[in-house]
Design an enzyme around this catalytic site. Structure first.
Site, short mmCIF file in Angstrom:
data_model
loop_
_atom_site.label_atom_id
_atom_site.label_comp_id
_atom_site.label_asym_id
_atom_site.label_seq_id
_atom_site.Cartn_x
_atom_site.Cartn_y
_atom_site.Cartn_z
N ASP A 67 0.81 -1.22 0.00
CA ASP A 67 0.00 0.00 0.00
C ASP A 67 0.84 1.27 0.00
O ASP A 67 2.06 1.23 0.17
CB ASP A 67 -0.96 -0.01 1.21
CG ASP A 67 -0.29 -0.46 2.50
OD1 ASP A 67 0.96 -0.46 2.55
OD2 ASP A 67 -1.00 -0.82 3.44
N ASP A 136 -7.75 -2.78 13.89
CA ASP A 136 -9.12 -3.17 13.55
C ASP A 136 -9.15 -4.39 12.63
O ASP A 136 -10.18 -4.71 12.04
CB ASP A 136 -9.87 -1.98 12.91
CG ASP A 136 -9.17 -1.46 11.64
OD1 ASP A 136 -8.17 -2.07 11.22
OD2 ASP A 136 -9.63 -0.43 11.10
N HIS A 138 -7.25 -4.78 9.87
CA HIS A 138 -6.96 -4.55 8.45
C HIS A 138 -5.63 -5.19 8.04
O HIS A 138 -4.72 -5.34 8.85
CB HIS A 138 -7.02 -3.06 8.07
CG HIS A 138 -5.93 -2.20 8.62
ND1 HIS A 138 -6.14 -1.24 9.59
CD2 HIS A 138 -4.61 -2.10 8.30
CE1 HIS A 138 -5.02 -0.61 9.84
NE2 HIS A 138 -4.07 -1.11 9.08
N GLU A 143 -9.54 -2.03 5.04
CA GLU A 143 -10.25 -1.78 6.29
C GLU A 143 -11.51 -2.65 6.37
O GLU A 143 -11.99 -3.17 5.36
CB GLU A 143 -10.65 -0.30 6.35
CG GLU A 143 -9.48 0.68 6.45
CD GLU A 143 -8.90 0.80 7.86
OE1 GLU A 143 -9.02 -0.15 8.66
OE2 GLU A 143 -8.33 1.87 8.15
C1 GLP Z 1 -0.54 0.20 8.51
C2 GLP Z 1 -0.12 -0.63 7.31
C3 GLP Z 1 -0.36 -2.10 7.55
C4 GLP Z 1 0.24 -2.50 8.88
C5 GLP Z 1 -0.43 -1.73 9.98
C6 GLP Z 1 0.05 -2.11 11.36
O1 GLP Z 1 -1.88 0.42 8.54
N1 GLP Z 1 -0.83 -0.24 6.14
O2 GLP Z 1 0.21 -2.85 6.49
O3 GLP Z 1 0.09 -3.89 9.09
O4 GLP Z 1 -0.16 -0.35 9.75
O5 GLP Z 1 1.15 -1.34 11.71
P1 GLP Z 1 2.10 -1.63 12.90
O6 GLP Z 1 2.98 -2.75 12.46
O7 GLP Z 1 2.87 -0.37 13.09
O8 GLP Z 1 1.28 -1.99 14.08
#
Ligand code: GLP
Length: 249
Positions: A67, A136, A138, A143
Site C-alpha cells: 500500500d 481493527d 486490516h 479496512e
Molecule cells: C498500517 C499498514 C499495515 C500494517 C499496519 C500495522 O496500517 N498499512 O500494512 O500492518 O499499519 O502497523 P504496525 O505494524 O505499526 O502496528
C-alpha cells in the site's frame, strides 16, 4: 496454518527474516510482497544484516508492497516508498526497478488502482506475502467492510487507523496523516503461495485472536487468512494467545 510464537520481538523478527531468507535462497528470482508499519522493522534489519554478512543476495528478487498513502510521493519521509527505501532497499542489492509500490502521487484513484493491478497481474502470484495487522484487523490498508475487496482499491482510512499511524509515525501529528490510501486487494494477497502475518505486542493480542479464532468476516479483514492453505502466523508471547496456537494445524 502454522504458528511460530517466540518470547520477544527480536526473536519473532528473526524467525520471520529466516523464512523470507530461506525463500530467497531457494528461489533467488522469487517475488515477495512486503509490508510497512512498525512490526516488520526488525525483520528488515535482520535481512540487511544477512545481506551484509554475505549470506543473502537480493539481486534477482522482485518485490511488491501492499500500500501507499494517496497524496504522498516517494520523497516524503512518511511515504511507504520512503519507508521501504530507508529500512531495506537502500541497504541491500535489490534492483529498485523491480520494487513496486502503488503510486501515491497519482491523483486519479481509478488509474492508480488499475495501474497497480496491471503491475501485479504482470508479476503473476507472489511466493511470499508479508503482512502486519491493524488494530481493527486490516491487512494492507483493507479496512473492515461489507465485502472482501478483490482488487487494488482507494480506501478511506478508519479513525482508529489514522490515530494508530499518528501515534507511531507522522511525529504524532494526527492532522498530518493522509485520510486515504491505495491498497493491494485481498484477492491478490490470497493468491500468494505463502502468507506470513507478523504481530507483536500486547496491543495486537485481541485482534489476532479475533482474526484466527473468530468467524471469517470482512468486518475483520485478516480473518480471510483462515481460508489460505499456507499461512504462517509469527509473533511474540504478548500477541499470540494460546487459542491461536491451538488453531495451528
Ligand atoms: C498500517 C499498514 C499495515 C500494517 C499496519 C500495522 O496500517 N498499512 O500494512 O500492518 O499499519 O502497523 P504496525 O505494524 O505499526 O502496528
Amino acid at each position: 496454518m502454522r504458528v511460530i510464537r517466540k518470547s520477544n520481538y527480536e526473536e519473532a523478527s528473526m524467525a520471520c527474516a529466516e523464512l523470507i531468507a530461506s525463500q530467497i535462497r531457494l528461489k533467488p528470482d522469487c517475488k515477495i510482497g512486503l509490508a510497512t508499519g512498525s512490526t516488520p522493522i526488525g525483520t528488515y534489519k535482520d535481512l540487511v544484516d544477512m545481506y551484509k554478512a554475505g549470506s543473502l543476495d537480493f539481486s534477482k528478487v522482485t518485490s511488491a508492497n501492499l500500500d501507499e498513502y494517496r497524496g504522498l510521493g516517494g520523497d516524503h519521509d512518511q511515504s511507504y516508498r520512503y519507508f521501504m527505501n530507508t529500512n531495506l532497499f537502500d541497504h541491500v542489492n535489490i534492483d529498485k526497478s523491480k520494487t513496486f509500490v502503488p503510486d501515491g502521487l497519482e491523483a486519479d484513484a481509478v488509474k492508480a488502482c488499475t495501474d497497480y493491478d496491471a503491475i501485479l497481474e504482470s508479476l503473476g502470484h507472489l511466493d511470499i506475502q508479508l503482512l502486519g495487522i491493524g488494530g481493527d484487523g486490516h491487512i494492507g490498508f483493507n479496512e473492515p467492510a461489507d465485502d472482501f475487496c478483490v482488487n487494488t482499491q482507494c480506501i478511506d482510512l478508519e479513525e482508529q487507523t489514522i490515530q494508530d499511524n499518528a501515534r507511531l509515525f507522522f511525529g504524532g501529528d494526527l492532522a498530518a496523516v493522509p485520510t486515504q490510501a491505495y491498497t493491494m486487494g485481498i484477492g491478490y494477497i490470497m493468491k500468494s503461495e505463502t502468507v506470513i502475518l507478523m504481530a507483536t505486542g500486547a496491543g495486537k493480542k485481541g485482534i489476532v485472536e479475533k482474526a484466527f479464532c473468530g468467524p471469517v468476516t470482512p468486518r475483520v479483514p485478516a480473518s480471510i487468512l483462515q481460508l489460505h492453505p499456507n499461512v504462517v502466523v509469527i509473533g511474540d508471547e504478548a500477541a499470540i494467545s494460546d487459542a491461536v496456537v491451538a488453531k495451528a494445524k
